[in-house]
Design an enzyme around this catalytic site. Structure first.
Site, PDB file in Angstrom:
ATOM      1  CE1 TYR A 191      25.788   9.435  72.453  1.00 28.55           C
ATOM      2  CE2 TYR A 191      26.921   7.359  72.905  1.00 28.55           C
ATOM      3  CZ  TYR A 191      26.319   8.231  72.023  1.00 28.55           C
ATOM      4  OH  TYR A 191      26.235   7.897  70.689  1.00 28.55           O
ATOM      5  CG  HIS A 220      30.943  23.308  82.757  1.00 30.47           C
ATOM      6  ND1 HIS A 220      30.678  21.993  82.483  1.00 30.47           N
ATOM      7  CD2 HIS A 220      32.296  23.435  82.677  1.00 30.47           C
ATOM      8  CE1 HIS A 220      31.803  21.358  82.233  1.00 30.47           C
ATOM      9  NE2 HIS A 220      32.800  22.201  82.355  1.00 30.47           N
TER      10      HIS A 220
END
Length: 538
Positions: free
Chosen positions: A403, A430
């Protein structure tokens, strides 16, 4: 109305001398005074009063204590400011009081500890029910651990594969950094830079290819694959953090002098301590509580047995033969609803076993002080807060290196794009973990995390604070876990009943129901769920 002048006193006896005693309570003043009033008449015949306050010894004592306390506070403030300035001038981090895990604090509360006891009682009920069913059906009392033995099959091979993975992470990034930190003079530094890059490429190849090759070639079962893929991701994230924190200082250095490089002991400690952000020093606890370490490892082992009982009692009997039955939307929806309870149990067990027990055990053994591995995610009223508090360790890494760095690359203007990058990276990782562990690519997690999770993050924002939003968040968690457990279990057993050739391309082919109707229905279910949520919140 009160008179404008005091009443006239005709005799000295009308002006008595009296004592007034008072006490102020509350920490600001506590003293008794004797008030003496003497009266005399002036020329106009009106009384004149002279007021005398005689402080008692207690008042003098309290006044001295207040003065001493004020001077002591000034001395402490001055000492603290001088200490902070000395730390900053030496470039040392400020000492802090390390936070403890939230569950440890909550366990001191009797009500929360009772919830923990309820989960233990549920495990005991599962064991008793299993024994009863075995005794009724087979006339014997014996717990079977076939699922546990199958899941952790070939574990020694996975541990042997971990050794070169860790050795590569231990040597390659640190040696590359030492080569880059040498004096920037002559062609030797350029050669060192090239050699360091080669080490990093070899290190990335070892971590990226070796575990995948071993898992596919030897057909490792799911739990053994978990060991490899978690260590693969963890070591890659730690290597990146180490280089990201040190390399900018090397690149910004000027002149021919060498650049300071971190000590090998600090890097070795970082590879084992439960954090993904590299620092030269961390807050440390004074001693090791070995009984606390043993307790956490025992609880983690208990969670593994608990998960096996849940899968054996709730999932295997339902999904083992489902792929052999005719497909229907009704059967699919019922299977999702049936899987919500075991799905949420699995979520809570993974949280408690890994984020609490496992990380706290290693933190205690390494005397690592910062135990804020998670926060009170169960109280979240928005998915943005849930993502921030569920796994603080991974969130800090994503926030610092995806970020913030993405925001810096975009000029600090496109916060939405930087946040989307965080979701993309997290969803891909994931889904890669699920694909690695299960042995096939089935993008349920990718869609749930990236599409629906991204929508929930922007729709259920932090401005929603009412208890109804917390209930809604838990409903979404129940449904999401039910969808994952149902679809992944059906695909797993479909591949068991209709095995595909063991090739790389078979990983991306779905075996569900042979006609691939389950794949279409899964996509339809996800689209309908996303549309209903979108309609509800927009």
């Amino acid at each position: 109305m009160a008179p404008s002048h005091p009443a006239k006193i005709t005799s000295s006896s009308d002006c008595p001398t009296h004592d007034t005693r008072y006490q102020l309570v509350g920490g600001r003043e506590s003293a008794e005074h004797t008030e003496s009033i003497s009266c005399s008449e002036d020329a106009s015949g009106f009384a004149r009063g002279s007021r005398t306050l005689t402080p008692s010894p207690w008042a003098v004592k309290m006044q001295l204590l207040e003065q001493f306390q004020g001077q002591l506070l000034e001395l402490l403030d001055q000492a603290m400011s001088e200490a902070i300035q000395s730390y900053l001038l030496q470039g040392r981090p400020l000492p802090t009081i390390p936070p403890d895990s939230l569950s440890n604090e909550l366990m001191e509360v009797q009500h929360f500890r009772t919830i923990y006891h309820v989960f233990i009682a549920s495990l005991c009920v599962f064991i008793i029910s299993t024994l009863a069913i075995d005794f009724i059906d087979a006339g014997r009392l014996m717990l079977e651990f076939d699922l546990l033995i199958f899941s952790f099959g070939q574990l020694p091979l996975a541990l042997m594969t971990w050794v070169p993975m860790f050795s590569s992470t231990l040597l390659a990034p640190y040696q590359a950094l030492r080569l880059w930190a040498r004096p920037q003079t002559g062609g030797a530094w350029t050669l060192g830079v090239g050699l360091g890059c080669v080490l990093l490429v070899a290190h990335t190849a070892v971590l990226g290819i070796l575990p995948v090759h071993i898992a596919v070639k030897y057909q490792l079962p799911p739990a053994s694959r978990c060991v490899l893929v978690f260590e693969q991701v963890r070591l890659l994230m730690k290597s990146y953090s180490f280089l990201r924190e040190i390399v900018p200082g090397i690149l910004c250095a000027r002149g021919g002098a060498g650049v300071w490089a971190p000590s090998f002991s600090s890097y070795l400690y970082f590879l084992f301590c439960p954090t993904l952000i590299y620092r030269e020093t961390y807050p440390r606890t004074p001693n090791i509580r070995w009984n606390y370490v043993a307790k956490n490892f025992a609880q983690a082992l208990g969670c593994i047995f608990y998960a096996c009982f849940i899968l054996g009692r709730f999932c295997v009997p339902v999904f083992a033969n489902m792929s052999q039955e005719p497909f229907s939307i009704r059967a699919l929806v019922l299977s999702v609803m049936h899987a919500t309870l075991p799905g949420i149990f699995m979520l809570l067990l993974i949280f408690f076993a890994f984020l609490h027990c496992w990380l706290n055990a290693f933190a205690e053994m390494l005397r690592f002080g910062d135990r804020m591995f998670y926060q009170d995610w169960w109280n979240s009223t928005s998915f943005s807060n849930y993502y921030r508090t569920w796994n603080v360790v991974v969130h800090d890494w994503l926030y610092s290196y995806v970020y913030q760095d993405g925001l810096w690359l975009l000029g600090g203007q496109a916060r939405g794009a930087a946040m989307l990058g965080v979701f993309l990276v997290s969803a891909v990782v994931h889904e890669y973990i699920f694909c690695f562990v299960l042995g096939f690519f089935y993008p349920v997690m990718l869609i749930l995390f990236l599409v629906i999770g991204g929508l929930m993050n922007f729709m259920m924002h932090d401005r929603h604070t009412g208890p109804a939003w917390n209930v809604l968040m838990w409903i979404m968690l129940f449904l999401g876990q039910g969808i994952q457990v149902s679809l992944y279990c059906q695909e797993w057993y479909a591949r068991q009943h209709c095995p595909l050739p063991q090739t790389w391309s078979s990983t991306f082919l779905h075996s569900s129901y042979k006609t691939e109707k389950l794949t279409e229905a899964s996509g339809l279910l996800l689209v309908l769920l996303s549309a209903s949520l979108h309609k509800e919140y927009i």
